[in-house]
Design a protein around this motif. Structure first.
Motif, PDB file in Angstrom:
ATOM      1  N   GLY A 315      15.488 -25.236 -99.132  1.00  0.00           N
ATOM      2  CA  GLY A 315      15.564 -23.838 -99.287  1.00  0.00           C
ATOM      3  C   GLY A 315      16.367 -23.170 -98.294  1.00  0.00           C
ATOM      4  N   ALA A 316      16.450 -23.714 -96.997  1.00  0.00           N
ATOM      5  CA  ALA A 316      16.973 -23.248 -95.786  1.00  0.00           C
ATOM      6  C   ALA A 316      16.539 -21.544 -95.703  1.00  0.00           C
ATOM      7  CB  ALA A 316      18.661 -23.193 -96.025  1.00  0.00           C
ATOM      8  N   ALA A 317      15.248 -21.527 -95.624  1.00  0.00           N
ATOM      9  CA  ALA A 317      14.899 -19.805 -95.439  1.00  0.00           C
ATOM     10  C   ALA A 317      13.663 -20.074 -94.219  1.00  0.00           C
ATOM     11  CB  ALA A 317      14.708 -19.281 -96.513  1.00  0.00           C
ATOM     12  N   GLY A 318      13.578 -18.972 -93.536  1.00  0.00           N
ATOM     13  CA  GLY A 318      12.446 -19.010 -92.793  1.00  0.00           C
ATOM     14  C   GLY A 318      11.904 -17.407 -92.481  1.00  0.00           C
ATOM     15  N   LEU A 319      10.702 -17.111 -92.130  1.00  0.00           N
ATOM     16  CA  LEU A 319      10.222 -16.032 -92.138  1.00  0.00           C
ATOM     17  C   LEU A 319      10.871 -15.366 -90.663  1.00  0.00           C
ATOM     18  CD1 LEU A 319       6.471 -16.744 -92.356  1.00  0.00           C
ATOM     19  CD2 LEU A 319       8.064 -15.442 -94.005  1.00  0.00           C
ATOM     20  N   ALA A 320      11.218 -13.938 -90.692  1.00  0.00           N
ATOM     21  CA  ALA A 320      11.824 -13.236 -89.804  1.00  0.00           C
ATOM     22  C   ALA A 320      10.961 -12.815 -88.570  1.00  0.00           C
ATOM     23  CB  ALA A 320      12.670 -12.110 -90.375  1.00  0.00           C
ATOM     24  N   GLN A 321      11.353 -12.725 -87.382  1.00  0.00           N
ATOM     25  CA  GLN A 321      10.453 -12.527 -86.255  1.00  0.00           C
ATOM     26  C   GLN A 321       9.847 -11.108 -86.548  1.00  0.00           C
ATOM     27  OE1 GLN A 321       9.819 -14.410 -83.493  1.00  0.00           O
ATOM     28  NE2 GLN A 321       8.095 -12.609 -83.326  1.00  0.00           N
ATOM     29  N   SER A 322      10.849 -10.318 -87.133  1.00  0.00           N
ATOM     30  CA  SER A 322      10.255  -8.757 -87.135  1.00  0.00           C
ATOM     31  C   SER A 322       9.200  -8.827 -88.259  1.00  0.00           C
ATOM     32  CB  SER A 322      11.345  -8.061 -87.823  1.00  0.00           C
ATOM     33  OG  SER A 322      11.909  -8.581 -89.094  1.00  0.00           O
ATOM     34  N   LEU A 323       9.128  -9.506 -89.252  1.00  0.00           N
ATOM     35  CA  LEU A 323       8.024  -9.739 -90.289  1.00  0.00           C
ATOM     36  C   LEU A 323       6.653  -9.991 -89.722  1.00  0.00           C
ATOM     37  CD1 LEU A 323       6.944  -9.574 -93.100  1.00  0.00           C
ATOM     38  CD2 LEU A 323       7.665 -12.002 -93.573  1.00  0.00           C
ATOM     39  N   ILE A 324       6.851 -11.058 -88.914  1.00  0.00           N
ATOM     40  CA  ILE A 324       5.596 -11.789 -88.052  1.00  0.00           C
ATOM     41  C   ILE A 324       5.027 -10.452 -87.235  1.00  0.00           C
ATOM     42  CG2 ILE A 324       4.930 -13.560 -86.266  1.00  0.00           C
ATOM     43  CD1 ILE A 324       5.842 -14.773 -89.013  1.00  0.00           C
ATOM     44  N   ASN A 326       4.983  -7.717 -87.521  1.00  0.00           N
ATOM     45  CA  ASN A 326       4.211  -6.709 -88.347  1.00  0.00           C
ATOM     46  C   ASN A 326       2.641  -7.084 -88.519  1.00  0.00           C
ATOM     47  OD1 ASN A 326       6.235  -4.834 -88.658  1.00  0.00           O
ATOM     48  ND2 ASN A 326       7.127  -5.990 -90.386  1.00  0.00           N
ATOM     49  N   TYR A 327       2.290  -8.531 -88.409  1.00  0.00           N
ATOM     50  CA  TYR A 327       1.146  -8.995 -88.799  1.00  0.00           C
ATOM     51  C   TYR A 327       0.333  -9.377 -87.670  1.00  0.00           C
ATOM     52  CZ  TYR A 327       2.262  -9.092 -93.853  1.00  0.00           C
ATOM     53  OH  TYR A 327       2.704  -8.359 -94.801  1.00  0.00           O
ATOM     54  N   LEU A 328       0.838  -9.366 -86.461  1.00  0.00           N
ATOM     55  CA  LEU A 328       0.266  -9.689 -85.155  1.00  0.00           C
ATOM     56  C   LEU A 328       0.315  -8.703 -83.984  1.00  0.00           C
ATOM     57  CD1 LEU A 328       1.656 -13.540 -85.130  1.00  0.00           C
ATOM     58  CD2 LEU A 328      -0.542 -12.838 -85.847  1.00  0.00           C
ATOM     59  N   ASN A 329      -0.734  -8.658 -83.160  1.00  0.00           N
ATOM     60  CA  ASN A 329      -0.627  -7.998 -82.215  1.00  0.00           C
ATOM     61  C   ASN A 329       0.268  -8.440 -81.133  1.00  0.00           C
ATOM     62  OD1 ASN A 329      -2.669  -5.628 -82.975  1.00  0.00           O
ATOM     63  ND2 ASN A 329      -4.004  -7.431 -82.649  1.00  0.00           N
ATOM     64  N   ALA A 330       0.552  -7.929 -79.890  1.00  0.00           N
ATOM     65  CA  ALA A 330       1.461  -8.371 -78.772  1.00  0.00           C
ATOM     66  C   ALA A 330       0.978  -9.516 -78.237  1.00  0.00           C
ATOM     67  CB  ALA A 330       1.551  -7.230 -77.786  1.00  0.00           C
ATOM     68  N   ASP A 331      -0.517  -9.689 -78.312  1.00  0.00           N
ATOM     69  CA  ASP A 331      -0.845 -11.048 -77.714  1.00  0.00           C
ATOM     70  C   ASP A 331      -1.066 -12.397 -78.791  1.00  0.00           C
ATOM     71  OD1 ASP A 331      -3.124 -10.248 -79.380  1.00  0.00           O
ATOM     72  OD2 ASP A 331      -4.500 -10.049 -77.770  1.00  0.00           O
ATOM     73  N   GLY A 332      -0.616 -11.784 -79.809  1.00  0.00           N
ATOM     74  CA  GLY A 332      -0.323 -13.083 -80.936  1.00  0.00           C
ATOM     75  C   GLY A 332      -1.743 -13.071 -81.721  1.00  0.00           C
ATOM     76  N   SER A 333      -2.685 -12.162 -81.568  1.00  0.00           N
ATOM     77  CA  SER A 333      -3.901 -12.043 -82.378  1.00  0.00           C
ATOM     78  C   SER A 333      -3.579 -11.328 -83.668  1.00  0.00           C
ATOM     79  CB  SER A 333      -4.972 -11.305 -81.630  1.00  0.00           C
ATOM     80  OG  SER A 333      -4.634  -9.824 -81.198  1.00  0.00           O
ATOM     81  N   PHE A 334      -4.435 -11.489 -84.861  1.00  0.00           N
ATOM     82  CA  PHE A 334      -4.269 -10.721 -85.967  1.00  0.00           C
ATOM     83  C   PHE A 334      -4.742  -9.273 -85.819  1.00  0.00           C
ATOM     84  CE2 PHE A 334      -4.856 -15.179 -87.596  1.00  0.00           C
ATOM     85  CZ  PHE A 334      -3.902 -15.181 -88.381  1.00  0.00           C
ATOM     86  N   ILE A 335      -3.764  -8.486 -86.558  1.00  0.00           N
ATOM     87  CA  ILE A 335      -4.164  -6.871 -86.388  1.00  0.00           C
ATOM     88  C   ILE A 335      -5.315  -6.742 -87.204  1.00  0.00           C
ATOM     89  CG2 ILE A 335      -3.132  -4.679 -87.394  1.00  0.00           C
ATOM     90  CD1 ILE A 335      -0.586  -5.919 -86.763  1.00  0.00           C
ATOM     91  N   ASP A 336      -6.218  -5.893 -86.570  1.00  0.00           N
ATOM     92  CA  ASP A 336      -7.701  -5.552 -87.189  1.00  0.00           C
ATOM     93  C   ASP A 336      -7.282  -4.741 -88.593  1.00  0.00           C
ATOM     94  OD1 ASP A 336     -10.008  -4.588 -88.054  1.00  0.00           O
ATOM     95  OD2 ASP A 336     -10.597  -3.592 -86.325  1.00  0.00           O
ATOM     96  N   PRO A 337      -7.777  -5.353 -89.606  1.00  0.00           N
ATOM     97  CA  PRO A 337      -7.381  -4.445 -90.991  1.00  0.00           C
ATOM     98  C   PRO A 337      -7.959  -3.230 -91.135  1.00  0.00           C
ATOM     99  CG  PRO A 337      -9.055  -6.272 -91.431  1.00  0.00           C
ATOM    100  CD  PRO A 337      -8.608  -6.404 -89.933  1.00  0.00           C
TER     101      PRO A 337
END
Length: 338
Positions: A315-324, A326-337
């Motif tokens: 498919g030659a496609a991958g997730l963009a860093q900007s999308l990642i 949006n789902y992670l905090n600066a330290d790489g942890s998941f955002i509290d829903p």
């Protein structure tokens, strides 16, 4: 003699019957059911659905900033040129004719009061066809820019076809689409299916906003080039986008949060619920969806391994860093829903 007379009468009746494999306007477009069937028959052809053993409609994000896709667009292959093929690549008028055939037969019948059924329903299905014609022309606008605007069923006449096939400027095509969506919004009701599985009035307003934004940004960033319209209308179009956004939210469209999710469970994230539900009819930010059901025979082969589908080499496609991000905090942890 009586038997012979009966035979001749039956034969004449049979010869007078319309061909069973052909539906004529005189026998069709007479009830709301006819109109509903005619419009919905195009849904699978023009709206994205899941298919194949991949990630289905998720791959549509290759056209957004959520994904990085391989390859490149050949639209502007050479400086100052927008290469448009003579055939293929969407250069086809079959679906446009399908819409024009509907209007040429239905509108006169409706005005003459010859269509049976609820007037509100009749108008809604007329609105659906305005939406469908707008949607088809929107795809042509994105693929070709300038494109012929045809609103009638053309005869098989070379001179007429040549005259009508002249490409119209893209800004006129965009405004034609917006006018079609205005008609769709005028006639369509909020939710004729009761669960938003058929087109709604909100769909017309939402796509009108998208078309206005698309054309406004094109005119703004191509100003001064050969592709720009003689008169820059981008400011007016951007104003329409803002107005339409306010109108949509006034009509009840809103983000799906734990406060307005009717099926929200205290331990469940409303955002995740939006993307993991089999029934989207109560979702406040959904205006149109397709209900898959094994019982009804409406199925797909969508891969359950979404991550693998995104980064699959073929498919030659991958997730963009900007999308990642949006789902992670600066330290790489998941955002509290919450």
């Amino acid at each position: 003699m009586a038997g012979a007379t009966w035979s001749l009468t039956s034969c004449n009746d049979f010869l007078d019957m319309a061909p069973l494999d052909q539906v004529t306007p005189q026998e069709y477009f007479n009830t709301t059911d006819h109109l509903a069937a005619y419009s919905i028959s195009q849904y699978n052809n023009i709206f994205s659905t899941h298919g194949g053993y991949g990630v289905g409609t998720v791959n549509n994000d290759q056209n957004t900033d959520n994904m990085v896709a391989g390859g490149y667009s050949s639209t502007y292959f050479e400086k100052g040129q927008w290469r448009v093929p003579n055939t293929g690549g969407g250069w086809d008028f079959t679906q446009i004719r399908y819409c024009n055939y509907f209007f040429e037969n239905v509108l006169p019948k409706f005005e003459a009061g010859k269509i049976e059924g609820n007037c509100e329903q009749i108008l809604h299905y007329v609105g659906e066809m305005y939406f469908i014609r707008a949607w088809i022309y929107y795809s042509k606008l994105k693929s070709f820019g300038d494109f012929p605007i045809i609103t009638e069923v053309l005869p098989d006449n070379q001179s007429v076809l040549t005259e009508k096939s002249v490409r119209q400027p893209r800004n006129l095509v965009a405004r034609f689409i917006i006018n079609q969506l205005d008609s769709a919004a005028k006639y369509m009701v909020d939710d004729i299916s009761g669960n938003k599985t058929r087109l709604t009035k909100n769909c017309a307003l939402l796509i009108k906003s998208r078309v206005a934004l698309y054309e406004a940004t094109f005119e703004k960033y191509h100003k001064g080039t050969d592709f720009a319209a003689a008169e820059d209308k981008s400011t007016d179009l951007l104003g329409q986008v803002l107005t339409l956004g306010d109108e949509l939210f006034t009509m009840g469209l809103s983000l799906n949060t734990k406060d307005n999710d009717k099926k929200f469970v205290s331990k469940e994230d409303a955002y995740a619920h939006l993307f993991n539900s089999k029934d989207l009819s109560d979702m406040t930010e959904v205006v149109f969806w397709k209900k898959y059901s094994i019982a009804d025979g409406v199925t797909h082969n969508l891969s359950s391994n979404l991550g693998a589908g995104y980064v699959d080499n073929s498919g030659a496609a991958g997730l963009a860093q900007s999308l990642i991000d949006n789902y992670l905090n600066a330290d790489g942890s998941f955002i509290d829903p919450n």
